[in-house]
Design a protein around this motif. Structure first.
Motif, PDB file in Angstrom:
ATOM      1  N   GLY A 127       0.818  -1.206   0.000  1.00 32.28           N
ATOM      2  CA  GLY A 127       0.000   0.000   0.000  1.00 32.28           C
ATOM      3  C   GLY A 127       0.852   1.255   0.000  1.00 32.28           C
ATOM      4  N   ASP A 128       0.181   2.410  -0.014  1.00 34.03           N
ATOM      5  CA  ASP A 128       0.904   3.686  -0.096  1.00 34.03           C
ATOM      6  C   ASP A 128       1.895   3.855   1.047  1.00 34.03           C
ATOM      7  N   LEU A 129       1.476   3.537   2.260  1.00 35.43           N
ATOM      8  CA  LEU A 129       2.357   3.724   3.416  1.00 35.43           C
ATOM      9  C   LEU A 129       3.530   2.748   3.365  1.00 35.43           C
ATOM     10  N   ALA A 130       3.261   1.525   2.947  1.00 34.82           N
ATOM     11  CA  ALA A 130       4.335   0.536   2.824  1.00 34.82           C
ATOM     12  C   ALA A 130       5.357   0.973   1.775  1.00 34.82           C
ATOM     13  N   MET A 131       4.881   1.570   0.683  1.00 35.22           N
ATOM     14  CA  MET A 131       5.793   2.048  -0.353  1.00 35.22           C
ATOM     15  C   MET A 131       6.658   3.197   0.155  1.00 35.22           C
ATOM     16  N   LYS A 132       6.073   4.086   0.953  1.00 34.67           N
ATOM     17  CA  LYS A 132       6.852   5.177   1.536  1.00 34.67           C
ATOM     18  C   LYS A 132       7.971   4.623   2.421  1.00 34.67           C
ATOM     19  N   LEU A 133       7.646   3.581   3.177  1.00 34.66           N
ATOM     20  CA  LEU A 133       8.644   2.978   4.065  1.00 34.66           C
ATOM     21  C   LEU A 133       9.752   2.302   3.257  1.00 34.66           C
ATOM     22  N   LEU A 134       9.386   1.676   2.136  1.00 33.04           N
ATOM     23  CA  LEU A 134      10.414   1.061   1.286  1.00 33.04           C
ATOM     24  C   LEU A 134      11.363   2.118   0.724  1.00 33.04           C
ATOM     25  N   ASN A 135      10.804   3.237   0.310  1.00 28.37           N
ATOM     26  CA  ASN A 135      11.653   4.324  -0.198  1.00 28.37           C
ATOM     27  C   ASN A 135      12.567   4.855   0.899  1.00 28.37           C
ATOM     28  N   GLU A 136      12.077   4.860   2.132  1.00 27.59           N
ATOM     29  CA  GLU A 136      12.912   5.280   3.253  1.00 27.59           C
ATOM     30  C   GLU A 136      14.022   4.259   3.503  1.00 27.59           C
ATOM     31  N   ALA A 137      13.672   2.975   3.397  1.00 25.01           N
ATOM     32  CA  ALA A 137      14.670   1.922   3.601  1.00 25.01           C
ATOM     33  C   ALA A 137      15.762   1.983   2.549  1.00 25.01           C
ATOM     34  N   ARG A 138      15.414   2.417   1.340  1.00 22.15           N
ATOM     35  CA  ARG A 138      16.391   2.510   0.265  1.00 22.15           C
ATOM     36  C   ARG A 138      17.524   3.479   0.617  1.00 22.15           C
ATOM     37  N   ASN A 139      17.216   4.488   1.443  1.00 20.70           N
ATOM     38  CA  ASN A 139      18.252   5.437   1.864  1.00 20.70           C
ATOM     39  C   ASN A 139      19.347   4.752   2.675  1.00 20.70           C
ATOM     40  N   TYR A 140      18.988   3.636   3.326  1.00 17.19           N
ATOM     41  CA  TYR A 140      19.946   2.948   4.188  1.00 17.19           C
ATOM     42  C   TYR A 140      20.595   1.754   3.509  1.00 17.19           C
ATOM     43  N   THR A 141      19.867   1.094   2.610  1.00 14.47           N
ATOM     44  CA  THR A 141      20.408  -0.125   1.986  1.00 14.47           C
ATOM     45  C   THR A 141      20.683   0.038   0.496  1.00 14.47           C
ATOM     46  N   ASP A 142      20.285   1.176  -0.067  1.00 13.97           N
ATOM     47  CA  ASP A 142      20.648   1.509  -1.444  1.00 13.97           C
ATOM     48  C   ASP A 142      20.124   0.498  -2.462  1.00 13.97           C
ATOM     49  N   GLY A 143      19.032  -0.167  -2.128  1.00 18.43           N
ATOM     50  CA  GLY A 143      18.447  -1.125  -3.056  1.00 18.43           C
ATOM     51  C   GLY A 143      19.285  -2.358  -3.285  1.00 18.43           C
ATOM     52  N   LYS A 144      20.177  -2.679  -2.347  1.00 18.03           N
ATOM     53  CA  LYS A 144      21.064  -3.831  -2.516  1.00 18.03           C
ATOM     54  C   LYS A 144      20.768  -4.893  -1.462  1.00 18.03           C
ATOM     55  N   SER A 145      20.786  -6.129  -1.869  1.00 13.24           N
ATOM     56  CA  SER A 145      20.658  -7.269  -0.959  1.00 13.24           C
ATOM     57  C   SER A 145      19.395  -7.141  -0.102  1.00 13.24           C
ATOM     58  N   TYR A 146      19.549  -7.176   1.219  1.00 10.65           N
ATOM     59  CA  TYR A 146      18.404  -7.148   2.130  1.00 10.65           C
ATOM     60  C   TYR A 146      17.783  -5.753   2.180  1.00 10.65           C
ATOM     61  N   VAL A 147      16.450  -5.712   2.131  1.00 15.41           N
ATOM     62  CA  VAL A 147      15.738  -4.434   2.205  1.00 15.41           C
ATOM     63  C   VAL A 147      16.016  -3.761   3.540  1.00 15.41           C
ATOM     64  N   PHE A 148      15.966  -4.565   4.612  1.00 17.98           N
ATOM     65  CA  PHE A 148      16.210  -4.038   5.950  1.00 17.98           C
ATOM     66  C   PHE A 148      17.532  -4.604   6.489  1.00 17.98           C
ATOM     67  N   GLY A 149      18.546  -4.541   5.650  1.00 16.74           N
ATOM     68  CA  GLY A 149      19.844  -5.096   6.019  1.00 16.74           C
ATOM     69  C   GLY A 149      20.624  -4.191   6.945  1.00 16.74           C
ATOM     70  N   SER A 150      21.636  -4.752   7.565  1.00 14.37           N
ATOM     71  CA  SER A 150      22.478  -4.002   8.481  1.00 14.37           C
ATOM     72  C   SER A 150      23.824  -4.691   8.596  1.00 14.37           C
ATOM     73  N   THR A 151      24.826  -3.935   9.029  1.00 11.31           N
ATOM     74  CA  THR A 151      26.126  -4.534   9.314  1.00 11.31           C
ATOM     75  C   THR A 151      26.204  -4.965  10.771  1.00 11.31           C
ATOM     76  N   GLY A 152      25.108  -4.766  11.505  1.00 10.76           N
ATOM     77  CA  GLY A 152      25.091  -5.156  12.916  1.00 10.76           C
ATOM     78  C   GLY A 152      25.615  -4.089  13.835  1.00 10.76           C
ATOM     79  N   LYS A 153      25.927  -2.897  13.306  1.00 10.25           N
ATOM     80  CA  LYS A 153      26.466  -1.815  14.126  1.00 10.25           C
ATOM     81  C   LYS A 153      25.687  -0.538  13.877  1.00 10.25           C
ATOM     82  N   ILE A 154      25.460   0.210  14.955  1.00  9.48           N
ATOM     83  CA  ILE A 154      24.862   1.525  14.827  1.00  9.48           C
ATOM     84  C   ILE A 154      25.998   2.520  14.694  1.00  9.48           C
ATOM     85  N   SER A 155      26.046   3.233  13.595  1.00  9.68           N
ATOM     86  CA  SER A 155      27.172   4.120  13.343  1.00  9.68           C
ATOM     87  C   SER A 155      26.684   5.442  12.775  1.00  9.68           C
ATOM     88  N   THR A 156      27.317   6.519  13.172  1.00  6.24           N
ATOM     89  CA  THR A 156      26.980   7.836  12.630  1.00  6.24           C
ATOM     90  C   THR A 156      27.502   7.976  11.209  1.00  6.24           C
TER      91      THR A 156
END
Length: 487
Positions: A300-329
């Protein structure tokens, strides 16, 4: 399991029914009972099951065996005598051995290894490692959960004990501590099943007698309580906006919000990859799900907005909600993304629960229940919630009905996203509408769901009527804490 390979590529030796010296028969209890010994041992082979046979000794002993090839070497493994090991049990063992080879495990070598370590008096820690290695190589999906719980609660207390020396009262103390001190009877129940399987494995590998499994003398008698926790509109508002104010990885915030918008499971969202998403069609396809079926989720619209937000962090590569396991500035290393752990979603809620301003505790999985409850309330149809949840009916119709219900899922998840938007876009928590008001903003005056694209608004063939017998008096548990029936 079928394989598109030639006979020479399989792990079975050639079993041509016309091969000289081979006796092929149909394996039934009556047939096997009637087999008579002779002066020399005789092998009988099962029609239709390659490598499966029974040997009759001159004294009449009937021994099940399995003949296979591993790394181009012929191997033979015996696994019990008939009738102590019944035909049904032998067939089950044959299937297990066959599957082990499919996963690259030599069952005879594994048994030899088990016999070797048996002489060394295995400790509980050593047994756990052997068990986990077996689970991993045999393709068990949930072995990481077993590993986490066994190493957290069993190894520190009983890890150095010999497996034959573990007493039921020692295990009972562990379960009692979890139930009483930790106040987690559900966790105790799960741990009990993990430990029971662990010692059953030891018995199956000949490391101990089955009757010496310490779990056999322990009965937890914990009633199964079906969890009913779901968030009401005000709690959804508090949950959504408080996430911005607590310490956690930014990608985890997005994932938690995505959970409620899609009613997906936490592990499904964490395992979601960009390659599974068709942004043009707004479809997220799970190649396989808990019930073994492919599942398609409309975004839905809200889910799509969240995906676009996730793209800022994962750049459309591999896992949508991927992480290196570290919180970093410095941001996330987008080239080395890993799947989020379950703790990345549950721990922030647990640690900062008081900041949400919500009385009753909730967990990530309760967000799935929340979304499903809203869908059922919006449509007055439990089967709509079941479609979004990807639940099956487990009846005869379910076997024949292979329709994917994409249109219906689109309607339900669009409705859910619109309802959540109404809630979270309220000026403040005091102005959050109750559920009847939310539904009235989504349902047409003639009780039809207003979820269609503008160009289909007048297409009567696409109208979806609600099933409320009396929509005005239908109440949800959001307002009174208990689900009421239509009046």
């Amino acid at each position: 399991m079928s394989h598109n390979v030639s006979l020479s590529d399989t792990h079975f030796p050639n079993q041509n029914p016309n091969q000289k010296g081979r006796r092929f028969i149909k394996f039934t209890d009556l047939t096997i009972k009637s087999l008579k010994p002779s002066e020399k041992r005789i092998d009988y082979w099962c029609n239709g099951l390659q490598g499966f046979g029974i040997r009759i000794s001159p004294k009449g002993t009937k021994t099940w065996f399995y003949l296979y090839q591993f790394h181009n070497k012929q191997r033979r493994m015996s696994f019990g005598h008939y009738p102590k090991v019944s035909l049904a049990e032998a067939l089950s063992k044959y299937s297990e051995l066959n599957n082990s080879i499919d996963f690259g495990v030599d069952p005879l070598a594994e048994r030899d290894e088990a016999k070797r370590v048996q002489d060394e008096e295995l400790t509980v820690s050593q047994l756990i490692e052997l068990y986990l290695e077996h689970c991993k190589k045999s393709g068990k999906k949930s072995y990481k959960t077993d590993e986490r719980e066994l190493k957290k609660d069993i190894v520190p207390i009983l890890g150095n004990h010999k497996i034959t020396e573990v007493q039921p009262k020692e295990l009972a103390k562990v379960f009692h501590h979890i139930i009483v001190e930790r106040e987690a009877p559900g966790a105790a129940t799960h741990l009990y099943s993990y430990v029971r399987r662990l010692f059953n494995f030891a018995a199956e590998m000949g490391l101990m007698r089955r009757r010496d499994n310490p779990c056999l003398d322990i009965k937890l008698k914990i009633p199964k309580n079906r969890r009913q926790r779901h968030l009401n509109p005000e709690e959804i508002y508090r949950f959504w906006h408080t996430l911005d104010n607590i310490l956690m990885a930014d990608i985890s915030r997005v994932a938690l919000r995505f959970l409620i918008c899609t009613v997906a499971r936490s592990n499904e969202v964490r395992a979601m990859k960009w390659s599974h998403v068709d942004l043009n069609s707004r479809i997220w396809t799970m190649p396989t799900s808990k019930n073994g079926r492919m599942h398609r989720v409309y975004l839905g619209d809200l889910a799509m907005k969240l995906l676009n937000e996730a793209r800022n962090y994962t750049d459309g590569k591999s896992y949508v909600f991927g992480s290196t396991g570290k919180i970093s500035t410095c941001g996330i290393d987008k080239e080395n993304l890993k799947m989020l752990s379950g703790w990345a979603l549950s721990q922030p809620i647990r640690r900062h629960f008081d900041e949400f301003g919500i009385t009753e505790r909730f967990y990530p999985h309760d967000l799935r229940r929340t979304g499903a409850t809203m869908i059922a309330g919006l449509f007055g149809r439990r089967d709509f919630a079941a479609m979004a949840l990807n639940h099956t009916n487990k009846d005869a119709t379910d076997v024949y009905d292979q329709y994917v219900y994409d249109i219906e899922k689109k309607l339900t998840l669009n409705a859910l996203n619109k309802a959540i938007e109404i809630i979270v876009n309220s000026p403040n928590v005091e102005s959050v509408p109750n559920f009847d008001e939310i539904r009235s903003k989504i349902i047409k005056p003639k009780h039809q769901i207003n979820l269609l694209p503008d160009d289909l608004e007048n297409d009567k063939s696409m109208d979806f009527s609600s099933s409320f017998s009396n929509p005005v008096t239908y109440k949800l548990s959001y307002d009174h804490g208990v689900l009421r029936k239509p009046i």
